[in-house]
Scaffold this active site. Sequence first.
Site, short mmCIF file in Angstrom:
data_model
loop_
_atom_site.label_atom_id
_atom_site.label_comp_id
_atom_site.label_asym_id
_atom_site.label_seq_id
_atom_site.Cartn_x
_atom_site.Cartn_y
_atom_site.Cartn_z
N SER A 198 0.85 -1.19 0.00
CA SER A 198 0.00 0.00 0.00
C SER A 198 0.88 1.24 0.00
O SER A 198 1.97 1.23 0.57
CB SER A 198 -0.91 0.02 1.23
OG SER A 198 -1.64 1.22 1.32
N ASP A 205 2.36 9.28 10.27
CA ASP A 205 1.06 9.79 10.71
C ASP A 205 -0.05 9.53 9.70
O ASP A 205 -1.13 10.12 9.80
CB ASP A 205 1.14 11.28 11.01
CG ASP A 205 1.60 12.10 9.79
OD1 ASP A 205 2.05 11.48 8.80
OD2 ASP A 205 1.53 13.34 9.85
N LYS A 223 3.27 -3.61 7.25
CA LYS A 223 3.46 -3.91 5.83
C LYS A 223 4.89 -3.57 5.40
O LYS A 223 5.54 -4.33 4.67
CB LYS A 223 2.46 -3.11 4.98
CG LYS A 223 1.03 -3.64 5.01
CD LYS A 223 0.14 -2.79 4.13
CE LYS A 223 -1.30 -3.29 4.11
NZ LYS A 223 -1.42 -4.60 3.43
#
Length: 350
Positions: A198, A205, A223
Amino acid sequence: AAPLIALLALLLAVLVALSARPGSKTVPRQTFAPGGNYATALAFGGGGSSSSGAALRTVLVTGASGRTGKLVVAKLVEREGFRVRALVRSERARADLLKFVPQLAPEQVYIGDILKSATLVPALAGCDALVIVTSAVPRIRFLSLVKALLGRAIGWSWRPSFRWKGGQKPEQVDWEGQRNQVDAALSAGVSQIVLVGSMGGTQPDNFLNSIGEGSGDQILVWKRKAEVYLIDRCRASRSTSYTIVHPGGLLEAHGGERRIRLGVDDALLSRPVRSIPRADVAELCVQALGCRQAKDRNFDVCADAPLPPEKTSAQAATGGFLRPGGGGLQELLSELQGNNCDYNLNTPPP
């Protein structure tokens, strides 16, 4: 009455939008019709295994019961030169996948758990490549959403809370599960691993990290940790290459209709449009298999807004579209001029 109706409409819209995986956006669902226009429109014009001269034969797709994983499986089944395997978690998921991709035989769909390494061994035995499309999936808590919307209506700030599908958090699925898959694939001797991650990994943040309990379950951190592990293991093996794809928000939309944009280090997040159809992400995964230019590469990807059909054909001739006669993965990667994502940015914890 009008404010109440508007509030209910907003509640419904948020529920629909948040029912997808992290970073996704929901639009009307498109089903897969074997041999139909959908399959034809998604074919690349160049790149991929057929043009590389080194086609991989047996490919396992994990996360195959998910919305993106199903498309990867469907595309591989339609391509020549691949023996396709799929990994799902249950008999129900197997039945759903066989219905979605009727060309699959039941024995091609394995049942396993990425948190139990031993269950991965049969599916990976004899495989040449692995495509990882697994991810923890958030589910919004309905009552918390009602509370947040009502609070908004009276000027108070309440934030909805989330749980994780199956109770499996990102640390389990996106770190431990992906680590298990990498280890099992290397033990099986695969020559290439394609991983769907992703965008947002350079941003501590990023909103996606805040989803979950307390201050958040840090899905992008886990990830990114798994991606670093994959890169390190492949480099150490010297016989397995990797390709890591970081898509933006995932759309349930037709593929092959938008100009694809590649980037690195989340630079694409500054674009007004940061989403991409799942079908195009699946196509990129398939094209990466056996593509020399995709060896040991990691990149971000999103798509432009769709064009009217009469303009799409003309623009496709200039390249960058995932459709016949347009640019393929090789052409898209050339736009990066050899750049990869820098994992020194927001380095994950050891």
